[in-house]
Design a protein around this motif. Sequence first.
Motif, PDB file in Angstrom:
ATOM      1  N   HIS A 103       0.833  -1.215   0.000  1.00 47.74           N
ATOM      2  CA  HIS A 103       0.000   0.000   0.000  1.00 47.74           C
ATOM      3  C   HIS A 103       0.866   1.263   0.000  1.00 47.74           C
ATOM      4  O   HIS A 103       1.121   1.881   1.026  1.00 47.74           O
ATOM      5  CB  HIS A 103      -1.031   0.022   1.139  1.00 47.74           C
ATOM      6  CG  HIS A 103      -0.557  -0.502   2.460  1.00 47.74           C
ATOM      7  ND1 HIS A 103      -1.206  -1.504   3.121  1.00 47.74           N
ATOM      8  CD2 HIS A 103       0.487  -0.163   3.247  1.00 47.74           C
ATOM      9  CE1 HIS A 103      -0.598  -1.756   4.247  1.00 47.74           C
ATOM     10  NE2 HIS A 103       0.429  -0.957   4.369  1.00 47.74           N
ATOM     11  N   ARG A 105       0.207   4.127  -1.026  1.00 47.22           N
ATOM     12  CA  ARG A 105      -0.470   5.414  -0.789  1.00 47.22           C
ATOM     13  C   ARG A 105      -0.537   5.754   0.702  1.00 47.22           C
ATOM     14  O   ARG A 105      -0.884   6.865   1.068  1.00 47.22           O
ATOM     15  CB  ARG A 105      -1.892   5.383  -1.381  1.00 47.22           C
ATOM     16  CG  ARG A 105      -1.870   5.404  -2.903  1.00 47.22           C
ATOM     17  CD  ARG A 105      -3.274   5.341  -3.495  1.00 47.22           C
ATOM     18  NE  ARG A 105      -3.218   5.277  -4.955  1.00 47.22           N
ATOM     19  CZ  ARG A 105      -3.043   4.153  -5.636  1.00 47.22           C
ATOM     20  NH1 ARG A 105      -2.890   3.006  -4.998  1.00 47.22           N
ATOM     21  NH2 ARG A 105      -3.000   4.164  -6.955  1.00 47.22           N
ATOM     22  N   THR A 107       1.284   6.911   3.302  1.00 55.43           N
ATOM     23  CA  THR A 107       2.604   7.526   3.503  1.00 55.43           C
ATOM     24  C   THR A 107       3.077   7.420   4.957  1.00 55.43           C
ATOM     25  O   THR A 107       4.272   7.438   5.216  1.00 55.43           O
ATOM     26  CB  THR A 107       2.588   8.997   3.054  1.00 55.43           C
ATOM     27  OG1 THR A 107       1.472   9.655   3.645  1.00 55.43           O
ATOM     28  CG2 THR A 107       2.496   9.106   1.534  1.00 55.43           C
TER      29      THR A 107
END
Length: 431
Positions: A103, A105, A107
Motif C-alpha cells: 500500500h 499510498r 505515507t
Amino acid sequence: MVPHLVTALNGPINELEQRILDSMPAIERWFRLEWMEHTPPFYSSVDIRNAGFKLAPVDTNLYPGGWNNLTHEMLPLAVQAAQAAIEKICPEAKNLLIIPENHTRNTFYLTNVLQLQRIFHMAGLNVRIGSINPEIKESTDILLPNGETIRLEPVVRTKRRLGLKDFDPCTILLNNDLSAGAPGILEELHEQFLLPPLHAGWSVRRKTRHFQSYEEVAKRFGKLLGIDPWLINPMFNQCGDVNFAEGTGIECLRSNVDALLTKIRRKYKEYGINEKPFVVVKADNGTYGMGIMTVRDVADLDQLNRKTRNKMSVIKDGQTVNDVIIQEGVLTNERMNDAVAEPVVYMMDRYVVGGFYRVHAERGVDENLNAPGASFVPLAFAESAHLPQPGIKPGASVPNRFYMYGVVGRLAMLAASYELEATDPEAEVYD
C-alpha cells in the motif's frame, strides 16, 4: 509524558510489579537460558493491556510497522539490536533489501519503512527498498508527511535470487505480513536469508497457535515467580467454520463465548474484581485491527447487525474470515489526557528497543484501540527499559512499570519463537 493508571495503587498489578522486580536476576537468567534453546523472531511488537488487576499481551506482530513512532533517543538501542541480529544470521552481510507492504499510498506506513532503512543503515549495511507491488515498474520517489522522501524500486527475480537492478542482497527483510499468501517471487531463494521466514506470514500463522504457545510460556514463568499465570495470560477459545456474512457457525460462537465468559467470571470472583467480563472475537489470521468485535453478553450475538457482520466477514487483502479466536477481554485502565491508552513494546532479536502508547480518545476501556483515530505517544524506554529502580514502591516508578512491560513483551516474543518452530516446514519434528 506517561499515562496514569486509574486503579488503586495496592492492586494485584503492584504485587506483580514487586514480584518481578524482586526476581529480576532469576528472570534475566531464565530468558538467557530460553534464548540458548530457541531463536527469537527477527523483530516483533506486542500490544499489552494493563487492567490494574491483570497485565497481558493481546496481540503479537511479527512484521511490525510503526517504527517511525519510536523516538530519536531509542534509535541507538534499535541499531545495536539490529547489529546483533544480523551478526547472528549473516555476519558478512553487506547489502540488505527491505520489502514493504504494497500500500504505497499510505505515507505514514512508508515513514515506518524509511525508519527501518535508517536503523539498518546505521547498523552498517547498504539498504534499499524493493517493492513487489506490480504498479512499481521503475524507481519511484514518494514524498512523506515529515518532508522526507522514500525511494521504492521494482524487485528483480533471477532464477535463484531476489534483488534490484545492480543490487544483490544477502539478506531480505520483509515488512509485509503476507496476508494474501506468499508470492512465488519470494519462494525458493538460493543462499539468501529471508527474514522473517515465509511461515511467519498470516497465510500460515494463527493467533490461536500463538496464544497456545503463550499459555505454555506463562505457566512456566508463573511457576518461576510463584504467581497465578492468569495474571499475565488472556484465556481463549476458538471457533472454526464461522460465516458472518451468511450467519452460519454462530452457535459454535455462542457456546464458546458463553464458556469463556463463565471462566472469566470465576476468576473475577476469586480476585474480588467488580468489573463486567467481556471477550474479544478476532479473525484468527487477522491483522491491522480488522475483523474484531467486543462481546459483553452472549445475547449480543443474536442481534449482529449487517454492519458488524460485514466488518467481521472480510479482513485485509479481501481475505474471508472463517476461523476466529475468542479472547478474554483485558481492560486497559491507563489514560493519557483522559483518553484510553495501551503500551506497545518493540523488540529486535531478543532485545526490547522501545515502544509507544497507542491512545484513542473515542474508544472505551474494553474496545480495540488499533483503529482510525488512534494517536501514538513514545514510551520512555530508551533510558529505562532494562534499568528498573529497586526500593521504590510499586506503581510509583516509570522505569519499573516499563521494565514490567518489557518482561511481558519478551514472554510474548518467546511464545512466537515456540510458534515458529512448531510451524517450520523444514523442521524434522512436528508437534
